[in-house]
Design an enzyme around this catalytic site. Structure first.
Site, short mmCIF file in Angstrom:
data_model
loop_
_atom_site.label_atom_id
_atom_site.label_comp_id
_atom_site.label_asym_id
_atom_site.label_seq_id
_atom_site.Cartn_x
_atom_site.Cartn_y
_atom_site.Cartn_z
N SER A 1 0.83 -1.20 0.00
CA SER A 1 0.00 0.00 0.00
C SER A 1 0.87 1.25 0.00
CB SER A 1 -0.91 0.02 1.23
OG SER A 1 -0.18 0.37 2.39
N LYS A 2 0.23 2.39 -0.25
CA LYS A 2 0.95 3.66 -0.26
C LYS A 2 1.66 3.92 1.06
CE LYS A 2 -1.34 6.76 -3.54
NZ LYS A 2 -2.07 8.04 -3.66
N ARG A 3 1.09 3.38 2.13
CA ARG A 3 1.64 3.66 3.46
C ARG A 3 2.87 2.83 3.78
NH1 ARG A 3 -3.69 3.90 3.50
NH2 ARG A 3 -3.93 1.68 3.90
#
Length: 490
Positions: free
Chosen positions: A259-261
């Site tokens: 994910s982006k995180r």
């Protein structure tokens, strides 16, 4: 459409830092377009005013330029379907939405969130699909007037056909979605703002996109868009329905989708560490595709020549940082020395370099560069590998000192100093000098050179020692050995 020239698109949203999953999607579209000698359209999906930013937009374009993923139509390039930012195309979406309603393909839905939730819960309790139940599909004018008299606002929903939708996914093969699993869906918010479900296919239709290559997470929206295309064709907005190919998930730690995180998802991380664009792209291309069974390292030209979307694997691909680094190291070694020398430049200057600018010696750097090139994984590694040349004294690394400076190291260093002082100052002669010092103390070369390396560079590992001493020079080498002897009390 089979004879139409290939037109693909990459349509990111300018929210936050670009991530590697986004880059992989851009890369596959770029390679597909270049292989087919077609057109790559860059379109910016910036209709979310709360999350989009001009800074992210500029960063996105800068990242694509750095990677070398050029586009044929879009921002900064122009083209026959401008503008290429969705925020500048709102009148188009409003017009299409109105035409869809006039033709009976869409309708106003007045259901409140509470009503929708209650009906979904009831459907789940009864073991039925919990999607929208078509409550407002066929409202009479009286019912509509009554809702509006209550002050209700309405979203616009697209009317899905009551038959299965089958299509051939370029990656996954034939797929079928049944009506109960693809209910009517929203295309315009109650405030009049168009949703992704409308703007994305409308833009694809108007820009005559022939192939849509995108992430697996968007697969569930494809039957909706195929139905919308049929309506757009009827209205004369679209000429055809594009072909779809859904790229596999990129997985991170713990078998979870990257994910982006996730820290390792950020493109900026790799750029800041000194990955080469071609090295990073080479690795990302292997997340779902392979060049050949026995070759993992290749150029982008080679990828373009070989890339076929049908060769993409539908199974999830795991992001492996170690493999990414190994492939990047291969690309660093492929550079000619001049290109390598120039590429390292940012990491030899502030803020990366810990030495004073006046201490940097270009001639010394150019002399040591060929030996450094074979040792690096990423370009930022260069700073620690050559700092001994440009610092006034070697780095103070206590762990390296304790590891190398064993009992008897002072005697070994004294002998090594004598041998080095008398030697011709070239790598071969310096190696023989340390070898002779080791033999005098019953040590092989590996053991003998360890104290010398730490005395001169501060570290137990680094570039080839004798080539390093040659570049450092006689006076500085001997002075550093003297300082180490003083520290040892010799």
């Amino acid at each position: 459409m089979a004879s139409a020239p290939v037109r693909v698109r990459f349509c990111p949203s300018p929210t936050g830092n670009p991530h590697v999953g986004l880059v992989r999607t851009a890369l596959f579209n770029w390679a597909f377009a270049r292989h087919a000698k077609g057109t790559l359209v860059l379109r910016i999906e910036d209709t979310d005013a709360a999350r989009d930013s001009e800074e992210s937009y500029e960063q996105l374009l800068d990242s694509l330029r750095w990677l070398g993923l050029d586009w044929d139509e879009g921002p900064e390039v122009g083209g026959p379907h401008a503008p290429y930012r969705q925020s500048q195309r709102m009148e188009i979406y409003a017009d299409v939405a109105a035409r869809l309603q006039d033709a009976g393909h869409a309708y106003r839905c007045y259901c409140t969130t509470e009503e929708l939730d209650a009906r979904r819960d009831a459907a789940r309790a009864a073991g039925k699909p919990s999607g929208y139940d078509g409550h407002c599909r066929d409202l009479t004018s009286e019912q509509t007037a009554a809702y509006e008299a209550e002050g209700r606002t309405a979203i616009v929903r697209f009317r899905m056909p009551e038959h299965p939708i089958t299509f051939n996914d370029l990656v996954r093969g034939e797929l079928t979605f049944t009506p109960e699993n693809v209910p009517d869906y929203g295309i315009v918010r109650a405030n009049g703002a168009p949703l992704y479900t409308l703007v994305n296919p409308v833009d694809d239709a108007l820009m005559e996109i022939t192939h849509v290559l995108r992430g697996e997470d968007l697969l569930s929206s494809t039957p909706r868009q195929i139905a919308l295309y049929a309506a757009l064709i009827e209205l004369g907005v679209a000429k055809y329905t594009p072909e779809f190919g859904h790229l596999p998930y990129v997985m991170g730690e713990g078998n979870k989708k990257l994910s982006k995180r996730d820290p390792q998802a950020s493109l900026n991380l790799y750029r800041e560490r000194g990955f080469l664009p071609q090295g990073l792209l080479n690795y990302l291309s292997l997340l779902g595709w392979s060049f050949s069974a026995d070759q993992d390292t290749f150029t982008m030209d080679e990828m373009v020549a070989a890339f076929e979307i049908e060769d993409v694997n539908a199974n999830p691909a795991r992001f492996d940082l170690k493999k990414a680094e190994a492939i990047n190291a291969d690309h660093i070694r492929r550079l000619d020395v001049k290109t390598f020398t120039e590429a390292c430049g940012p990491w030899l200057r502030a803020p990366h370099a810990p030495w004073s600018p006046e201490n940097f010696d270009q001639a010394a750097w150019e002399a040591i560069a060929p030996h450094a090139q074979t040792r690096l994984t990423v370009l930022s590694d260069i700073t620690a590998n050559v700092d001994f040349l440009f610092l006034d004294a070697p780095v103070d690394d206590e762990a390296s000192w304790l590891k190398a400076m064993k009992e008897g190291s002072d005697a070994l260093l004294l002998t090594a100093r004598e041998q080095l002082a008398a030697a011709d100052w070239n790598a071969e002669a310096l190696k023989n000098a340390v070898l002779a010092a080791g033999e005098a103390h019953g040590l092989k070369l590996g053991k003998a050179q360890a104290p010398v390396r730490v005395a001169v560079t501060g570290r137990t590992v680094g570039l080839p020692l004798f080539e390093s001493l040659e570049v450092l020079g006689r006076d500085r080498t001997l002075a550093r050995i003297d300082a180490a002897l003083a520290k040892l009390g010799a």
